[in-house]
Scaffold this motif. Structure first.
Motif, PDB file in Angstrom:
ATOM      1  N   ASP A 165       0.799  -1.219   0.000  1.00  0.00           N
ATOM      2  CA  ASP A 165       0.000   0.000   0.000  1.00  0.00           C
ATOM      3  C   ASP A 165       0.825   1.259   0.000  1.00  0.00           C
ATOM      4  O   ASP A 165       0.365   2.307   0.418  1.00  0.00           O
ATOM      5  CB  ASP A 165      -0.899   0.006   1.240  1.00  0.00           C
ATOM      6  N   GLN A 186     -12.244   5.268 -11.789  1.00  0.00           N
ATOM      7  CA  GLN A 186     -12.818   5.495 -10.468  1.00  0.00           C
ATOM      8  C   GLN A 186     -11.785   5.192  -9.380  1.00  0.00           C
ATOM      9  O   GLN A 186     -11.645   5.933  -8.410  1.00  0.00           O
ATOM     10  CB  GLN A 186     -14.047   4.600 -10.301  1.00  0.00           C
ATOM     11  N   TYR A 190     -10.266   7.668  -6.564  1.00  0.00           N
ATOM     12  CA  TYR A 190     -10.266   7.490  -5.108  1.00  0.00           C
ATOM     13  C   TYR A 190      -8.902   7.795  -4.507  1.00  0.00           C
ATOM     14  O   TYR A 190      -8.792   8.428  -3.466  1.00  0.00           O
ATOM     15  CB  TYR A 190     -10.679   6.062  -4.749  1.00  0.00           C
ATOM     16  N   GLU A 194      -8.550  10.855  -2.087  1.00  0.00           N
ATOM     17  CA  GLU A 194      -8.174  10.602  -0.700  1.00  0.00           C
ATOM     18  C   GLU A 194      -7.044  11.534  -0.296  1.00  0.00           C
ATOM     19  O   GLU A 194      -7.039  12.100   0.792  1.00  0.00           O
ATOM     20  CB  GLU A 194      -7.742   9.150  -0.578  1.00  0.00           C
TER      21      GLU A 194
ATOM     22  N   ALA B 388     -15.149   3.882  -1.471  1.00  0.00           N
ATOM     23  CA  ALA B 388     -14.704   3.188  -2.666  1.00  0.00           C
ATOM     24  C   ALA B 388     -15.490   1.902  -2.853  1.00  0.00           C
ATOM     25  O   ALA B 388     -15.911   1.567  -3.949  1.00  0.00           O
ATOM     26  CB  ALA B 388     -13.220   2.881  -2.565  1.00  0.00           C
ATOM     27  N   VAL B 432      -8.629   2.199   6.750  1.00  0.00           N
ATOM     28  CA  VAL B 432      -7.437   3.047   6.665  1.00  0.00           C
ATOM     29  C   VAL B 432      -7.087   3.343   5.217  1.00  0.00           C
ATOM     30  O   VAL B 432      -6.329   4.247   4.937  1.00  0.00           O
ATOM     31  CB  VAL B 432      -6.235   2.396   7.367  1.00  0.00           C
ATOM     32  N   ALA B 433      -7.619   2.591   4.296  1.00  0.00           N
ATOM     33  CA  ALA B 433      -7.438   2.888   2.888  1.00  0.00           C
ATOM     34  C   ALA B 433      -8.640   2.287   2.199  1.00  0.00           C
ATOM     35  O   ALA B 433      -9.467   1.647   2.840  1.00  0.00           O
ATOM     36  CB  ALA B 433      -6.152   2.266   2.348  1.00  0.00           C
ATOM     37  N   ARG B 434      -8.726   2.484   0.855  1.00  0.00           N
ATOM     38  CA  ARG B 434      -9.968   2.050   0.235  1.00  0.00           C
ATOM     39  C   ARG B 434     -10.112   0.548   0.264  1.00  0.00           C
ATOM     40  O   ARG B 434     -11.186   0.011   0.143  1.00  0.00           O
ATOM     41  CB  ARG B 434     -10.063   2.631  -1.172  1.00  0.00           C
ATOM     42  N   ASN B 435      -8.997  -0.177   0.436  1.00  0.00           N
ATOM     43  CA  ASN B 435      -9.139  -1.628   0.473  1.00  0.00           C
ATOM     44  C   ASN B 435      -8.477  -2.242   1.713  1.00  0.00           C
ATOM     45  O   ASN B 435      -8.091  -3.385   1.709  1.00  0.00           O
ATOM     46  CB  ASN B 435      -8.575  -2.251  -0.798  1.00  0.00           C
ATOM     47  N   ARG B 436      -8.297  -1.431   2.717  1.00  0.00           N
ATOM     48  CA  ARG B 436      -7.681  -1.947   3.937  1.00  0.00           C
ATOM     49  C   ARG B 436      -8.407  -1.399   5.155  1.00  0.00           C
ATOM     50  O   ARG B 436      -8.878  -0.271   5.141  1.00  0.00           O
ATOM     51  CB  ARG B 436      -6.226  -1.471   4.026  1.00  0.00           C
TER      52      ARG B 436
END
Lengths: 295, 1188
Positions: A165, A186, A190, A194, B388, B432-436
């Motif tokens: 990440d 998209q 994001y 963000e 998201a 904390v993130a879009r996938n976490r």
């Protein structure tokens, strides 16, 4: 340990840099850094200054230290930013031979070579890197500039495997996503949103990136809001003006005012040079037809 | 069953054994009746004892508040029922009648009745208005422990130690006592007879059901607030649930669990829960549907005797051996989260997730229901939203802390039950993130980072970056800029930086509920009954009071958004002036302060004392009207002008004294003089004049002293003035001749000496004189200080004050901060230098630093990949997306967007025969420049170019297509309307240009459907017709001025022809009317009455605007008299023809013509191979012969 990683000391300054918060990078308090991170931090600060258009000062600053490969690379970058791309590229080529495995040399060298149009050399130099996300991001960008989205995708996917990440991986993926389109728009949106909407990470760079995503997503009004917000922060930010110009055209309005303001702030902006080139092309192509008609 | 921590004690008192409890329905009050004969009235919110009532003799067991009146009732072991007023704090009257202990007393919910139960085995109903006993219910054959009215129906339920529960019907009683409107004599007789039967048969209150089931005495019984249920608790340790209908009643189930006598029970007012308490020192909560235990709460030493529920809010109270406790069953704070300052997500009491839009002030329907998830009776604690993935993360304290990840339904269509959820253990979880998301486990002190499929990506012990000891932190609220956080404890708020450095701490005596930062960095927080604010420096104050506890979620301007206890979003309006003012004071933002002072009515003692405390008396001065306060403040800030003004107004000696002292300190002797004058302090005045060198006034002082007969003063003044004669004169007057002589002698005034000697009859020889020194010279003022105040103490006027006084422009306000900035800059430079130095020193370490992370074992693998990629594919640039567009599309517009102008031109040439491209250049450039965006990527490199598509969802590179600006959707409403406008307002040049622009835009455009194709065709035709029409009229106008035209028969003919042709193109009817009107008038003027008549007829046939029709009618009437044309023109009103766009002459039907392949404009065949004048870029026409 990687000093840029989440636990490393340089994580914040490094993130600031890549989020486009150049002033924050310059203002970063480096006094508490451990000794081995001083140089990378300074390099980041100098790069931020170059990005803010203070290349001349930077050049003067590092003049005395060019014996160190890092600062020699910084000097080359500054020269490149001042328009002496060929001189800079030569300096880098020399450095690449003497200190080709220095990470700073690789990254800055990559930038300088790419700026000089020597993409292959840039890639060659960058490929020597060992686990540098900066290099990965650069490679991705160069691939994209060469319209090799396929390679860029591979590059990012590989980096994802070991850097998860990390901010840079997310950014690079978003750049690629903007080329891929569809749902990727998209996702890229994001990432930028963000960054752009959180006060701690917001910068004009991320704001413009967010706007571009929205533009690609067909959300013209939102894009316009974001761009105007960006221009409020920095009215002479060329990329914001350029994108706003594009947006204006898309909405069917007259972009003359923006064109002139872009001409004023950044006469060398790719949008302008490109348009000029195309204008000539048009004239040339059109002349063939009228010639035929006359004949 | 687990002992959950879910029960939250809000208040506890210490006293002797509690026998009865009653909640006030509106105020935060609770009445507690004690075994020791006392009744206490507590404010459970503030934790204070409001009042106590000691009139009963012996234990007080029953107690109740009246719902609306300021009354309460109590019953005790003295057999008495007392009705009290808590306003007047005394017992109003006593109801006597019971023959043994009174166990319970309750008010009726609407009638002026009280029901009591007693050990004398009766239940009695009393009317407290006329203070009489109205019914005695007998039937129980042991002590009646409890009797209650049904909350709505005319029913009573009672519990007795005879092991039965009885339900009574009291509708007869109500009938009898409800006020009769009209009653016949017979009725009255019947009524009085009926009353008599009371004595025997109790027709007023009849036993309806006797519920038997308890094996021991029953201690308590209660109705369900809405449903036909009864709950009872008995010495058999059971809690029984009963149900009744019109005709029968039966036992439903038993809740087993108490291991000692159960003393009290009740239904939860809103939820399907039963609460009971007992002598086994527990309070138990049961699910009334499943009759299973939900929770239990145990006390170490105290047996519970009574339990009560608040009628409105989620509060309960239980009385035990040593006092009373008020508690909640669950947290009421609704879990919520704010997304991007625009959306609030929250969970309602029904466990529905909803959102609320701040801008639109609208609440969404339920997004998803969490009912099935988690434990039924444990509300979720926190909520985290992920835009998201449109999912939420909910944590709940159930099962020792758990989280669930739930996707919101895409369509958001309704209250879907969340079915697929991923769950796990953890105390807190957030995205904390879009996938976490991160999950905190407090037991193991680890944080897990998980991906959306609930796999742990990383798990680590949070590194201890900073530490700060703060007690009992319950919530953390981050500021909007993420630099500060507020740590909320029960009674404290600690503001810390993100590095956990304490900024300030504040203490509240009442519970702090929630907090939210406003945009300027002011923390607003809510307590039980206030919204307050605190600045970073700890200054705080009240913003507004609350009648209801709320949980703040966001502050924006004057609006505070919050959720109330029932999880309803609310907007509260606040006046932020006070804290904004204080904030700007702290930040020294004087301009803003000035603005606030000028624009708002910011007054009040608190702000003044605040300013004074903070050392800004001069600002406080601006707010005060009261003279004495103004004086104090003026003195404090050294504003003498104001002080003098106020002193004059008040004219009190004390103030003058203070003013004098202050003015003296300032060197402002004029004010000092005034003060001394006012105070009549002559000595001081004299000395002041002396020191300022004001001789004339000094002389006057001497005069005054003489008048007053004050010799000391006179002497003093004379001394100051060096007036020897006066002194001698004075000595003589007071018979101090020796002194007079001495003075005279010392100053060598021999004559005077002699006269003194003579007067006293003493000779010189008789005197022994001391030696005289040289006489002192008279002090002479060097500078006339008295003329002006100089030197004075430097004026302590602040910039602010000056600005207020209007002496300075706003500019000067900057001065102070500017200088400080300068200093800071200097510091920074130094700091920089230091940094540089240290950087130089560590240069040696470079080599080490360069060798970083080679130890990382994942890297080599990744590296291998890189090498792979590089070696196979470095073969240079690929084709850009723009190239793809050209490849993917046969449409010229897409080729233009791709930058492939030549191929685009080829296409256009092929498709519509275009050759003259110059007029199309703006359109080409427009399309091209709309397709590329610029993303700033790596610093110092040019931005990355991206390609804007119109196929948004397409990822297949063989199908992607570029965006085309000014598409059909855009053209019709914008450009076309503009063209119409131009026509209407007679701006034909503009109009022609606009319509040509439309043609060009359509020429290079993309259509995606059949529909659009036909629309495009329509648009082309219309634009083409308008262009032709306008060019005809423009050609007519180009012939010359009317005079010129009229003078030349050829021109006149042509003019009339053109005006006639102008009416031919198929333009919109209202516009055609304009053309016809024009033609008609011109024809009429030239006496072409026949033509004019035909135009008039056409106008009338078209209909429309009345004005035009009117003139057409008139015209018709005139022309019909002599329908002949004076000028022969080539216009056959009966023939059908088109107009050649190039020559503006008729093309009669049946003749051959050419037609533009694109816009359909028609030309005489001789124009074949020329440029179409309409769209300006076509050459080859498709020939149309007469045969077509």
């Amino acid at each position: 340990m990687d000093p840029y990683s989440a636990e490393g000391e340089l994580i914040n300054i490094h993130n600031h840099f890549h989020q486009g918060q150049f002033q924050e990078v310059i203002d970063f308090d480096t006094s508490s850094l451990s000794s081995e991170n001083e140089v990378p931090a300074r390099v980041l600060i100098q790069r931020a200054r170059i990005a803010l258009g203070q290349a001349k000062d930077v050049l003067a600053d590092v003049k005395g230290e060019t014996s160190e490969p890092e600062f020699a690379a910084v000097a080359a970058l500054a020269q490149s930013a001042l328009g002496q791309v060929d001189v800079a590229a030569q300096a880098i080529e020399k450095l690449a031979q003497s200190a080709g495995d220095n990470q700073t040399v690789q990254v800055l060298g990559g930038i300088v070579l790419q700026a000089a149009g020597k993409s292959d050399e840039a890639l060659a130099l960058l490929s020597k890197h060992s686990g540098s996300l900066d290099a990965t991001a650069l490679i991705t960008q160069i691939h994209l500039q060469q319209n090799r989205a396929d390679l860029a995708v591979k590059e990012v996917a590989a980096a994802r495997r070991w850097a998860q990440d990390s901010l840079l991986v997310n950014l690079a993926e978003s750049w690629v996503g903007l080329r891929m389109g569809g749902e990727k728009y998209q996702q890229a949106f994001y990432v930028f949103e963000e960054l752009a909407q959180a006060p701690a990470t917001s910068s004009i760079v991320t704001l413009v990136s967010q706007a571009v995503c929205e533009l690609h997503l067909g959300r013209v009004e939102e894009a316009q809001t974001a761009l105007e917000q960006a221009l409020q922060k920095q009215p002479d930010y060329a990329d914001a003006i350029a994108n706003l110009l594009v947006l204006t055209v898309i909405t069917g309005k007259d972009p003359a005012e923006l064109t002139s303001s872009l001409k004023k702030t950044a006469p060398q902006h790719p949008l302008l040079t490109d348009l000029e080139e195309k204008s000539d092309l048009f004239d040339k192509a059109a002349s063939k037809f009228s010639a035929k008609a006359a004949a | 069953m687990q002992a959950s921590s879910g029960m939250l004690t809000k208040f506890e008192s210490k006293s002797s054994r509690v026998k009865g409890i009653a909640f006030h329905s509106k105020r935060p009050w609770i009445l507690v009746s004690l075994h020791s004969s006392t009744i206490q009235l507590w404010d459970y919110r503030m934790g204070t004892l409001i009042d106590r009532f000691d009139e009963h003799d012996g234990p007080v067991r029953g107690i109740d508040f009246h719902k609306t009146q300021p009354l309460f009732v109590s019953g005790g072991d003295d057999y008495k029922i007392k009705v009290w007023s808590y306003k007047t704090r005394r017992c109003l009257f006593t109801l006597n009648g019971h023959l043994d202990y009174v166990r319970t007393v309750f008010f009726h919910h609407e009638l002026p009745w009280i029901i009591s139960s007693s050990d004398d085995q009766t239940i009695r109903i009393w009317n407290w208005q006329n203070r009489s006993l109205i019914c005695t219910m007998t039937g129980h054959n042991h002590y009646v422990m409890c009797a209650q009215f049904h909350p709505k129906d005319d029913l009573v339920v009672s519990a007795s130690l005879d092991q039965s529960v009885r339900v009574w019907d009291i509708s007869g009683l109500r009938k009898k006592h409800s006020a009769p409107t009209s009653m016949s004599f017979e009725d009255q007789v019947a009524r009085s007879n009926a009353q008599q039967t009371d004595m025997f048969g109790n027709t007023d209150a009849m036993v309806k059901f006797v519920l038997e089931g308890h094996d021991r005495g029953v201690n308590w019984v209660a109705f369900h607030p809405t449903a036909p249920h009864i709950v009872s608790a008995g010495d058999d340790r059971l809690v029984k649930l009963w149900r009744f209908s019109e005709t029968k009643a039966w036992e439903v189930d038993t809740c087993r669990g108490h291991f000692q006598n159960s003393s009290g029970c009740l239904f939860h007012p809103h939820q399907d829960l039963i609460l009971s308490c007992g002598e086994d020192k527990t309070i138990r909560v049961w699910d009334s549907q499943k009759r299973t235990a939900v929770q239990s709460f145990k006390r170490e030493n105290d047996r519970f005797w009574v339990i009560a529920a608040h009628p409105e809010i989620n509060l309960f109270a239980a009385g035990h051996d040593n006092g009373v406790m008020v508690f909640k069953l669950e947290r009421e704070r609704p879990a919520s989260t704010v997304h991007q300052n625009s959306l609030l997500f929250f969970i309602t009491k029904e466990k529905h997730v909803r959102s609320y839009d701040f801008q639109k002030n609208a609440e969404s329907p339920t997004l998803v229901s969490l009912k099935r998830l988690g434990s039924a009776w444990v509300p979720p604690r926190t909520l985290s939203y992920n835009p998201a993935e449109r999912s939420v993360l909910v944590t709940s304290p159930a099962e020792g802390g758990s989280y669930e990840l739930i996707n919101l339904p895409r369509d958001g269509s309704g209250a879907l039950d969340a079915t697929d959820s991923k769950r796990g253990q953890g105390n807190s979880a957030i995205f904390v993130a879009r996938n976490r998301f991160a999950v905190l486990n407090t037991s193991t002190q680890t944080v897990d980072i998980k991906d959306l499929s609930n796999n742990t990506a990383r798990s680590f012990k949070p590194p201890n970056i900073a530490e700060l000891a703060v007690n009992g932190v319950k919530y953390v609220v981050w500021s909007n800029d993420g630099l500060h956080a507020a740590l909320l404890s029960k009674h404290h708020i600690t503001i810390v930086t993100k590095g956990l450095e304490q900024v300030s701490i504040l203490h509240e005596t009442i519970r702090i509920k929630s907090a939210s930062w406003d945009d300027a960095g002011v923390l607003l927080y809510s307590t039980l009954n206030h919204i307050k604010y605190t600045l970073m420096n700890g200054d705080n104050g009240i913003v507004r009071t609350l009648d209801q506890t709320v949980y703040l979620v966001k502050v924006k301007g004057r609006n505070v958004y919050c959720l109330d206890r029932s999880a309803k979003p609310k907007v509260l309006h606040i006046d932020p002036t006070e804290y904004r003012f204080k904030l700007s004071l702290v930040k020294r933002n004087y301009e803003e302060m000035l603005h606030i002072i000028r624009t708002s009515s910011l007054v009040g003692q608190s702000i003044i004392s605040y300013l004074q405390k903070k050392g800004y008396p001069e600002i406080a001065l601006q707010f005060v009207q009261d003279p004495s306060t103004r004086f104090e403040l003026a003195i404090e800030c050294g504003n003498l002008d104001v002080a003098v003004e106020m002193a004059k107004e008040l004219d009190r000696p004390k103030l003058w004294t203070r003013l004098g002292t202050e003015a003296l300190a300032h060197g402002n002797h004029q004010v000092v003089e005034m003060a001394y004058q006012k105070l009549k302090q002559f000595d001081k005045l004299s000395f002041l004049y002396l020191s300022t060198g004001d001789h004339s006034k000094l002389a006057r002082m001497a005069k005054i002293a003489e008048h007053r007969g004050d010799f000391t003063a006179r002497f003093q003044n004379a001394l100051f003035l060096s007036e020897v004669e006066d002194r001698i004169q004075m000595f003589k007057e007071v018979d101090l001749y020796p002194l007079a002589y001495m003075t005279a002698k010392a100053h060598g005034l021999e004559d005077e000496c002699q006269s003194i000697l003579e007067a006293t009859g003493v000779t010189e020889d008789q005197l022994t004189l001391p030696k005289f020194g040289a006489s002192l010279p008279t002090p002479k003022p060097i500078v006339p200080t008295f003329k002006a105040n100089w030197p004075t103490k430097a004026a302590s006027q602040s910039f602010f004050e000056k600005a207020l006084a209007g002496q300075l422009e706003g500019m000067t306000l900057e001065e102070e901060p500017a200088t400080t900035n300068g200093v800071e800059d200097g510091d920074l430079v130094e700091g920089d230098a230091a940094n540089k130095n240290s950087a130089m020193e560590v240069d040696d370490d470079d080599d080490d630093a360069a060798g970083w992370d080679l130890g990382d074992d994942i890297v080599p693998e990744a590296d291998g990949d890189f090498v792979n990629v590089e070696s196979t594919d470095t073969s240079g640039a690929g084709s850009s997306e723009a190239d793809l567009w050209a490849r993917n599309s046969p449409i010229a517009a897409d080729h233009i967007a791709a930058g492939s102008f030549e191929s685009a031109m080829n296409l256009l040439n092929r498709q519509v025969g275009a050759v003259n491209f110059a007029p199309l250049k703006p359109r080409f450039m427009e399309i091209y420049s709309a397709t590329r965006t610029y993303v700033p990527a790596s610093a110092s490199l040019p931005p990355l170019v991206n390609y804007v598509r119109r196929t948004l969802d397409e990822t297949d590179p063989r199908k992607v297509l570029p965006i085309i600006p000014r598409d059909l959707e855009n053209l019709a409403p914008n450009d076309l309307q503009q063209g119409y406008d131009a026509m209407r307002s007679n701006r034909l040049e503009d109009g022609a240009r606009i319509f040509r622009g439309i043609l060009h835009a359509i020429l290079a455009n993309a259509v995606s459907s059949e529909n659009e194709v036909s629309e495009a065709k329509k648009l082309i035709t219309s634009a083409s017709e308008y262009t032709v029409a306008m060019s005809i009229e423009l050609a007519r106008r180009a012939l010359g001025t009317p005079d010129v035209v009229n003078g030349n028969p050829d021109l006149l003919k042509r003019s009339l022809e053109l005006s006639a042709y102008f009416t031919i193109p198929k333009i919109e009817v209202p516009h055609r009317q304009l053309a016809l009107l024009n033609a008609m008038n011109l024809a009429f003027r030239s006496r072409n009455l026949s033509s004019a008549l035909s135009f008039a007829n056409r106008i009338l046939a078209n209909g429309g605007a009345a004005r035009i029709l009117e003139s057409a009618k008139k015209m018709k009437a005139q022309c019909e008299r002599n329908p002949h044309d004076a000028v022969e023109i080539e216009y056959d009103q009966f023939a059908e023809f088109d107009v050649c766009a190039a020559s503006h002459t008729p093309i009669y039907s049946g003749t051959a013509y050419e037609e533009c392949a694109f816009d359909g404009s028609k030309y005489h065949s001789k124009y074949k191979g020329t440029v179409c004048v309409v769209c300006q870029n076509l050459l080859s026409f498709s020939g149309r012969g007469p045969e077509e």
